[in-house]
Design a protein around this motif. Structure first.
Motif, short mmCIF file in Angstrom:
data_model
loop_
_atom_site.label_atom_id
_atom_site.label_comp_id
_atom_site.label_asym_id
_atom_site.label_seq_id
_atom_site.Cartn_x
_atom_site.Cartn_y
_atom_site.Cartn_z
N CYS A 25 8.23 42.27 68.02
CA CYS A 25 8.68 41.48 69.30
C CYS A 25 8.86 42.57 70.32
CB CYS A 25 9.87 40.75 69.11
SG CYS A 25 10.03 39.47 67.93
N GLY A 26 7.95 43.73 70.69
CA GLY A 26 8.02 44.39 71.46
C GLY A 26 8.59 45.79 71.30
N LYS A 27 9.16 45.92 70.04
CA LYS A 27 10.27 47.18 69.65
C LYS A 27 9.57 47.56 68.58
CE LYS A 27 14.39 45.60 71.74
NZ LYS A 27 15.99 45.29 71.48
N PRO A 28 9.36 49.02 68.18
CA PRO A 28 9.18 49.39 67.04
C PRO A 28 10.18 48.88 66.06
CG PRO A 28 9.83 51.35 68.46
CD PRO A 28 9.70 50.15 69.24
N MET A 29 9.95 48.84 64.61
CA MET A 29 10.91 48.38 63.58
C MET A 29 12.07 49.47 63.54
SD MET A 29 10.22 47.39 59.82
CE MET A 29 9.35 49.01 59.17
N GLY A 231 13.43 43.65 53.46
CA GLY A 231 12.97 44.90 53.54
C GLY A 231 11.13 44.86 53.73
N VAL A 232 10.81 45.90 54.46
CA VAL A 232 9.37 45.91 54.73
C VAL A 232 8.72 46.71 54.06
CG1 VAL A 232 7.47 45.89 56.72
CG2 VAL A 232 9.88 44.85 57.02
N ASP A 233 7.97 46.24 53.05
CA ASP A 233 7.24 47.35 52.25
C ASP A 233 5.62 47.19 52.18
OD1 ASP A 233 9.53 48.31 50.76
OD2 ASP A 233 9.70 46.73 49.53
N THR A 234 5.31 45.94 52.86
CA THR A 234 3.83 45.53 52.96
C THR A 234 3.55 44.98 54.31
OG1 THR A 234 4.10 43.32 51.92
CG2 THR A 234 3.68 45.22 50.43
N PRO A 235 2.43 44.71 54.84
CA PRO A 235 2.09 44.13 55.87
C PRO A 235 2.60 42.50 56.03
CG PRO A 235 0.42 45.49 55.59
CD PRO A 235 1.24 45.50 54.32
N GLU A 236 2.48 42.07 54.73
CA GLU A 236 3.09 40.62 54.35
C GLU A 236 4.45 40.30 54.76
OE1 GLU A 236 -0.91 41.40 53.03
OE2 GLU A 236 1.07 42.38 52.31
N ASP A 237 5.11 41.47 54.19
CA ASP A 237 6.58 41.35 54.42
C ASP A 237 6.93 41.20 56.06
OD1 ASP A 237 7.40 41.53 51.99
OD2 ASP A 237 7.41 43.80 51.81
N GLU A 239 5.04 40.21 58.46
CA GLU A 239 4.62 38.61 58.89
C GLU A 239 5.72 37.89 58.55
OE1 GLU A 239 2.13 37.47 60.74
OE2 GLU A 239 1.42 39.69 60.87
N GLN A 240 6.35 37.84 57.41
CA GLN A 240 7.46 36.94 56.98
C GLN A 240 8.60 37.18 58.07
OE1 GLN A 240 9.19 37.65 53.24
NE2 GLN A 240 10.47 36.03 53.36
N ILE A 241 9.05 38.46 58.54
CA ILE A 241 10.02 38.77 59.60
C ILE A 241 9.52 38.07 60.76
CG2 ILE A 241 10.76 40.73 60.74
CD1 ILE A 241 11.35 41.94 58.04
N LEU A 242 8.27 38.32 61.13
CA LEU A 242 7.79 37.92 62.33
C LEU A 242 7.91 36.24 62.54
CD1 LEU A 242 4.83 40.08 62.95
CD2 LEU A 242 6.81 40.13 64.22
N ARG A 243 7.84 35.81 61.22
CA ARG A 243 7.67 34.19 61.41
C ARG A 243 9.30 33.83 61.56
NH1 ARG A 243 3.97 34.61 57.13
NH2 ARG A 243 5.28 34.51 55.72
N LEU A 244 10.13 34.30 60.66
CA LEU A 244 11.58 34.04 60.87
C LEU A 244 12.11 34.10 62.35
CD1 LEU A 244 13.04 35.59 57.61
CD2 LEU A 244 12.88 33.37 58.33
#
Length: 248
Positions: A25-29, A231-237, A239-244
């Motif tokens: 959302c426009g900011k680094p993790m 926690g973000v371990d993979t690109p799929e993780d 994507e899950q956060i972005l969906r939430l």
């Protein structure tokens, strides 16, 4: 007490290189983690500890506090300790740099056992497991505690073993299983000693650093939290956060 948060962040993740700088959302993790951690009123200081100048520049760009560390560290705890050695703090809190949805309340829950009980060397968290996939997933660490909420054991296997039942038995899920959440509050003096302790047999076979503390006789207090984080371990993780976040 003087309480400081340190957020270890490295660039060279095996499964997701550069994830600390992934755009959310426009900011680094790492900025999301830093801002949420900074909401905790107990902290006198929040520091990102990194070995990569790209992360350093990103933190400086959003006005954060960052310290460069050695590239030779094998664990986040080693990186944490390099920074902690030079701090005048009573408690050091290790906040994972890949938890962009971390809730400030969770961090406070991990700290309070150290404020309340001088015998506690480490404060951490657990969350009830609801799904069989999580219970039998070796990447999700399980924990069991005594009646005082002190850790007895951590494992990648389901613990405890339920005698005479499998997961399909109607009574199996009446027992509360817990996953460990890797957020740690350390007494600074213990942390500096911890990295000098020899590795222990259970730590080595399970691949879990916290077992070294238990095997050497230190108290880990485990607070049950109702909060959840991803926690973000993979690109799929990611994507899950972005969906939430899109849903909120």
């Amino acid at each position: 007490m003087n309480v400081v948060a340190i957020i270890p962040a490295r660039y060279d993740s095996v499964r997701f290189p550069g994830k600390s700088l992934a755009d959310i959302c426009g900011k680094p993790m790492i900025q999301h983690v830093y801002e949420r951690t900074s909401e905790v009123a107990l902290f006198q200081e929040v520091i990102v500890a990194t070995d990569d100048h790209r992360i350093e520049q990103a933190v400086l760009k959003f006005g954060g506090n960052v310290q460069m560390t050695s590239r030779d560290h094998k664990t986040g705890t080693d990186r944490l300790t390099e920074v902690a050695k030079h701090l005048e703090a009573d408690i050091i809190v290790n906040v994972q740099g890949d938890e962009p949805l971390i809730q400030p309340a969770m961090i406070e829950q991990a700290i309070h056992p150290l404020l309340d009980d001088p015998d506690v060397a480490i404060g951490t968290l657990k969350h009830k497991i609801e799904h069989p996939h999580d219970l039998f997933n070796p990447n999700i660490v399980k924990v069991i505690t005594d009646i005082r909420d002190r850790a007895i054991y951590f494992s990648r296997s389901p613990i405890p073993f339920i005698k005479g039942m499998d997961m399909h038995h109607e009574g199996f899920w009446k027992f509360r299983f817990y996953r460990h959440i890797g957020l740690y509050a350390y007494r600074r003096d213990f942390l500096l000693k911890f990295i000098t302790l020899p590795q222990t047999p259970l730590e080595i076979v399970e691949g879990l650093e916290q077992l070294r503390a238990l095997e050497h006789g230190y108290v880990i207090h485990v607070v049950e939290t109702q909060c959840e984080s991803i926690g973000v371990d993979t690109p799929e993780d990611l994507e899950q956060i972005l969906r939430l976040l899109r849903q909120t």
